[in-house]
Enzyme design. Sequence first.
Site, PDB file in Angstrom:
ATOM      1  N   ASP A  53     -93.918 -17.350  -0.348  1.00 27.38           N
ATOM      2  CA  ASP A  53     -94.625 -17.684  -1.573  1.00 27.38           C
ATOM      3  C   ASP A  53     -94.916 -16.406  -2.355  1.00 27.38           C
ATOM      4  O   ASP A  53     -95.621 -15.523  -1.870  1.00 27.38           O
ATOM      5  CB  ASP A  53     -95.936 -18.407  -1.248  1.00 27.38           C
ATOM      6  CG  ASP A  53     -96.683 -18.806  -2.513  1.00 27.38           C
ATOM      7  OD1 ASP A  53     -96.333 -19.856  -3.083  1.00 27.38           O
ATOM      8  OD2 ASP A  53     -97.579 -18.054  -2.941  1.00 27.38           O
ATOM      9  N   TYR A  58     -98.038 -11.177  -8.794  1.00 28.58           N
ATOM     10  CA  TYR A  58     -98.293 -10.350  -7.615  1.00 28.58           C
ATOM     11  C   TYR A  58     -97.711  -8.948  -7.740  1.00 28.58           C
ATOM     12  O   TYR A  58     -98.120  -8.039  -7.016  1.00 28.58           O
ATOM     13  CB  TYR A  58     -97.732 -11.022  -6.358  1.00 28.58           C
ATOM     14  CG  TYR A  58     -98.308 -12.385  -6.052  1.00 28.58           C
ATOM     15  CD1 TYR A  58     -99.438 -12.868  -6.719  1.00 28.58           C
ATOM     16  CD2 TYR A  58     -97.724 -13.204  -5.093  1.00 28.58           C
ATOM     17  CE1 TYR A  58     -99.950 -14.123  -6.448  1.00 28.58           C
ATOM     18  CE2 TYR A  58     -98.236 -14.459  -4.812  1.00 28.58           C
ATOM     19  CZ  TYR A  58     -99.346 -14.916  -5.494  1.00 28.58           C
ATOM     20  OH  TYR A  58     -99.858 -16.162  -5.229  1.00 28.58           O
ATOM     21  N   LYS A  87     -93.767 -18.270  -9.425  1.00 29.20           N
ATOM     22  CA  LYS A  87     -94.760 -18.867 -10.311  1.00 29.20           C
ATOM     23  C   LYS A  87     -94.635 -18.330 -11.731  1.00 29.20           C
ATOM     24  O   LYS A  87     -94.450 -17.123 -11.932  1.00 29.20           O
ATOM     25  CB  LYS A  87     -96.174 -18.604  -9.778  1.00 29.20           C
ATOM     26  CG  LYS A  87     -96.408 -19.109  -8.360  1.00 29.20           C
ATOM     27  CD  LYS A  87     -97.845 -18.876  -7.921  1.00 29.20           C
ATOM     28  CE  LYS A  87     -98.023 -19.244  -6.453  1.00 29.20           C
ATOM     29  NZ  LYS A  87     -97.414 -18.257  -5.547  1.00 29.20           N
ATOM     30  N   HIS A 120     -98.386 -21.356 -12.666  1.00 31.58           N
ATOM     31  CA  HIS A 120     -99.386 -20.694 -11.829  1.00 31.58           C
ATOM     32  C   HIS A 120    -100.799 -21.233 -12.083  1.00 31.58           C
ATOM     33  O   HIS A 120    -101.558 -21.485 -11.152  1.00 31.58           O
ATOM     34  CB  HIS A 120     -99.347 -19.182 -12.076  1.00 31.58           C
ATOM     35  CG  HIS A 120     -99.876 -18.370 -10.935  1.00 31.58           C
ATOM     36  ND1 HIS A 120     -99.462 -17.085 -10.676  1.00 31.58           N
ATOM     37  CD2 HIS A 120    -100.787 -18.650  -9.976  1.00 31.58           C
ATOM     38  CE1 HIS A 120    -100.094 -16.627  -9.618  1.00 31.58           C
ATOM     39  NE2 HIS A 120    -100.908 -17.554  -9.175  1.00 31.58           N
ATOM     40  N   ASN A 169    -102.990 -25.071  -9.110  1.00 34.25           N
ATOM     41  CA  ASN A 169    -104.352 -25.037  -9.655  1.00 34.25           C
ATOM     42  C   ASN A 169    -104.620 -26.113 -10.712  1.00 34.25           C
ATOM     43  O   ASN A 169    -105.495 -25.944 -11.560  1.00 34.25           O
ATOM     44  CB  ASN A 169    -104.660 -23.646 -10.231  1.00 34.25           C
ATOM     45  CG  ASN A 169    -104.677 -22.571  -9.167  1.00 34.25           C
ATOM     46  OD1 ASN A 169    -105.450 -22.652  -8.211  1.00 34.25           O
ATOM     47  ND2 ASN A 169    -103.818 -21.575  -9.313  1.00 34.25           N
ATOM     48  N   SER A 273    -100.461 -12.398   4.946  1.00 29.65           N
ATOM     49  CA  SER A 273    -100.803 -11.260   5.794  1.00 29.65           C
ATOM     50  C   SER A 273     -99.654 -10.266   5.751  1.00 29.65           C
ATOM     51  O   SER A 273     -98.490 -10.641   5.570  1.00 29.65           O
ATOM     52  CB  SER A 273    -101.061 -11.700   7.243  1.00 29.65           C
ATOM     53  OG  SER A 273    -101.422 -10.585   8.035  1.00 29.65           O
TER      54      SER A 273
END
Length: 323
Positions: A53, A58, A87, A120, A169, A273
């Site tokens: 993802d 990002y 996104k 997004h 969202n 992570s």
Amino acid sequence: MAQNDTVMVLKMNDGSRMPAVGLGTFAPNGSVQKCDCVKAVKYAIEIGYRHFDGAFFYGNENEVGEAIREKIKDGTVKREDIFYTGKLWCTYLRPELVRKGLEKSLKSLQFDYIDLFIIHWPVPLQPGDDLYPKNESGELYDNVDLLATWEALEACKDAGLVKSIGVSNFNARQLGKILNKPGLKYKPVCNQVECHPYLKQEKLLEFCKSNDIVLVAYCPIGSSRHPNWTDQSTPVVLMDPQLSSIAEKYSRTVAQIALRYLLQRGIAVIPKSFNFGRIKENFQVFDFTLAEEDMNLINNIPIKTRYINMFTNYPDCPFLDEY
């Protein structure tokens, strides 16, 4: 939910299949070295992850793409084995900018197509090169009909640039506007939202399931608690005593219990992570099942909190509705 070898997959309403556990790749600016992002994604592929993802927002799609391409080149996987979610950032929601936003991600990843491309946020921002640009009047928010944005995404799917399209969202009302759009060509396959034992999203999950839309959980084990959008006084999922007690019963970690809880509700999860140990731990959730009594114990945890509180001053902020 089907099981393919050791990896659960969810069938989406367009016939495509999403691995139910993915690796989230968001790294707050400067918190993770670029080379560590490459290493983390490569390691994840080596131990079995196939769902990644990412997002233009990002700022590390170059590195994610590099890692995936290297594992394709060395024969570990084929491109069709990988499920990549990208996104569309809020500055590209004007319909004439949608393909440009998509092509930026394709160029960074060096991919011919993206498996799943999602809006997004249902929050149009002024167009510009910055993530949060303002116009000459100092306005941050733009005025865009998201139904026109969706039509532009449908055109990207028809052009073969994306396999599936969805949203993130969105509340039920905002999602319903797309579902009820005259001439709708493709339904959203998913709605990616914050979801964890402290934000169970029961009503939104019910709405999505009734419309054959997969709910995808970000922050499924809680949040890294970025100070820009998380109240630092909020309780921590991984320190919850009820979850800790259940984890002890199953000889598992609290994170594994939280992830398994969501999976058993038919929700896809994308824990993030860059730590090899936790990447591996978060993937070891396919060989046990929570008993109904333990699912109910988690269902009854009374705490309700949201970690990601962005765009709360936007007039149609998705969090203003109940669900």
